[in-house]
Design a protein around this motif. Sequence first.
Motif, PDB file in Angstrom:
ATOM      1  N   ASP A   1       0.850  -1.183   0.000  1.00 38.22           N
ATOM      2  CA  ASP A   1       0.000   0.000   0.000  1.00 38.22           C
ATOM      3  C   ASP A   1       0.888   1.237   0.000  1.00 38.22           C
ATOM      4  OD1 ASP A   1      -1.979   1.876   0.182  1.00 38.22           O
ATOM      5  OD2 ASP A   1      -2.690   1.266   2.156  1.00 38.22           O
ATOM      6  N   SER A   2       1.334   1.605  -1.186  1.00 42.22           N
ATOM      7  CA  SER A   2       2.205   2.756  -1.362  1.00 42.22           C
ATOM      8  C   SER A   2       1.684   3.560  -2.553  1.00 42.22           C
ATOM      9  CB  SER A   2       3.635   2.285  -1.613  1.00 42.22           C
ATOM     10  OG  SER A   2       4.482   3.377  -1.860  1.00 42.22           O
TER      11      SER A   2
ATOM     12  N   GLN B   1      -9.706  -0.820  -0.441  1.00 43.70           N
ATOM     13  CA  GLN B   1      -9.694  -0.232   0.894  1.00 43.70           C
ATOM     14  C   GLN B   1      -8.344   0.387   1.232  1.00 43.70           C
ATOM     15  OE1 GLN B   1     -11.204  -3.141   3.698  1.00 43.70           O
ATOM     16  NE2 GLN B   1     -12.601  -3.905   2.151  1.00 43.70           N
ATOM     17  N   SER B   2      -7.361   0.232   0.336  1.00 40.49           N
ATOM     18  CA  SER B   2      -6.011   0.737   0.609  1.00 40.49           C
ATOM     19  C   SER B   2      -5.953   2.256   0.480  1.00 40.49           C
ATOM     20  CB  SER B   2      -4.996   0.083  -0.349  1.00 40.49           C
ATOM     21  OG  SER B   2      -5.169   0.573  -1.668  1.00 40.49           O
TER      22      SER B   2
ATOM     23  N   LYS C   1      -7.467   4.978  -2.638  1.00 38.63           N
ATOM     24  CA  LYS C   1      -8.269   6.156  -2.309  1.00 38.63           C
ATOM     25  C   LYS C   1      -7.535   7.442  -2.667  1.00 38.63           C
ATOM     26  CE  LYS C   1     -11.048   3.822   1.144  1.00 38.63           C
ATOM     27  NZ  LYS C   1     -12.116   3.523   0.250  1.00 38.63           N
ATOM     28  N   GLN C   2      -6.223   7.463  -2.432  1.00 40.54           N
ATOM     29  CA  GLN C   2      -5.406   8.632  -2.752  1.00 40.54           C
ATOM     30  C   GLN C   2      -5.366   8.882  -4.264  1.00 40.54           C
ATOM     31  OE1 GLN C   2      -1.387   8.372  -1.245  1.00 40.54           O
ATOM     32  NE2 GLN C   2      -0.649   9.919  -2.669  1.00 40.54           N
ATOM     33  N   SER C   3      -5.209   7.835  -5.062  1.00 43.33           N
ATOM     34  CA  SER C   3      -5.149   8.015  -6.513  1.00 43.33           C
ATOM     35  C   SER C   3      -6.483   8.527  -7.059  1.00 43.33           C
ATOM     36  CB  SER C   3      -4.733   6.716  -7.214  1.00 43.33           C
ATOM     37  OG  SER C   3      -5.704   5.722  -7.054  1.00 43.33           O
TER      38      SER C   3
ATOM     39  N   TYR D   1     -16.044   4.491  -3.338  1.00 43.93           N
ATOM     40  CA  TYR D   1     -16.854   3.897  -2.271  1.00 43.93           C
ATOM     41  C   TYR D   1     -17.263   2.457  -2.551  1.00 43.93           C
ATOM     42  CZ  TYR D   1     -17.128   8.586  -0.354  1.00 43.93           C
ATOM     43  OH  TYR D   1     -16.806   9.803   0.167  1.00 43.93           O
ATOM     44  N   LEU D   2     -16.575   1.782  -3.458  1.00 41.96           N
ATOM     45  CA  LEU D   2     -16.886   0.374  -3.707  1.00 41.96           C
ATOM     46  C   LEU D   2     -16.675  -0.448  -2.444  1.00 41.96           C
ATOM     47  CD1 LEU D   2     -15.279  -0.188  -7.219  1.00 41.96           C
ATOM     48  CD2 LEU D   2     -17.705   0.041  -6.669  1.00 41.96           C
TER      49      LEU D   2
END
Length: 171
Positions: free
Chosen positions: A20-21, A107-108, A112-114, A148-149
């Motif tokens: 998760d990066s 959920q990572s 979400k950031q991308s 929001y999946l």
Amino acid sequence: MNVLDAKVIHTHQGLETYLDSGENVVIKKIQIPTQNHPFYEIQLGIEYFLLRKEKYYDRQRNYFIIQMNPDFTSIVLKETETESLFSVKSEDERKATKALIGEWFIQSNSYKQSIQESIERLRKEEISTEEDINQKLKTINFLKKVSYLTLSDIQNAPIKKQTQMHIAMTF
């Protein structure tokens, strides 16, 4: 990044290790519905380490597509024509990859950031026509839906082969 924020899948090629990066996730294309292609699509790339026997490892980035119908009630996971996250995998490995997407990837923080960075980039773009405004609003709305999946959304989504991706925004 925390080592606990990683996921490993056993495949016949070796161990696929996902971290998760932020730099490990890219949005390659976003498609909004058109007359010729009535679906929303987002093509995502995930970079991972493939740890092979004899301690050989390789960094790879492979892709998949999340497709949604115009009213966001149906989700399909699609393979890309090249560099597919699902290609050259057995049925069990494909199921494990799908579980990775549902249980971990969506959920990572990287995912979400991308999505959030793409929304911010779209908001900053200058627009000149009403059609541009509508396309931008549709794209932002789609990105919000994709952010929001849930696990059940992914579990219930079939995996299909990619036929062809039409006009798309490239990032």
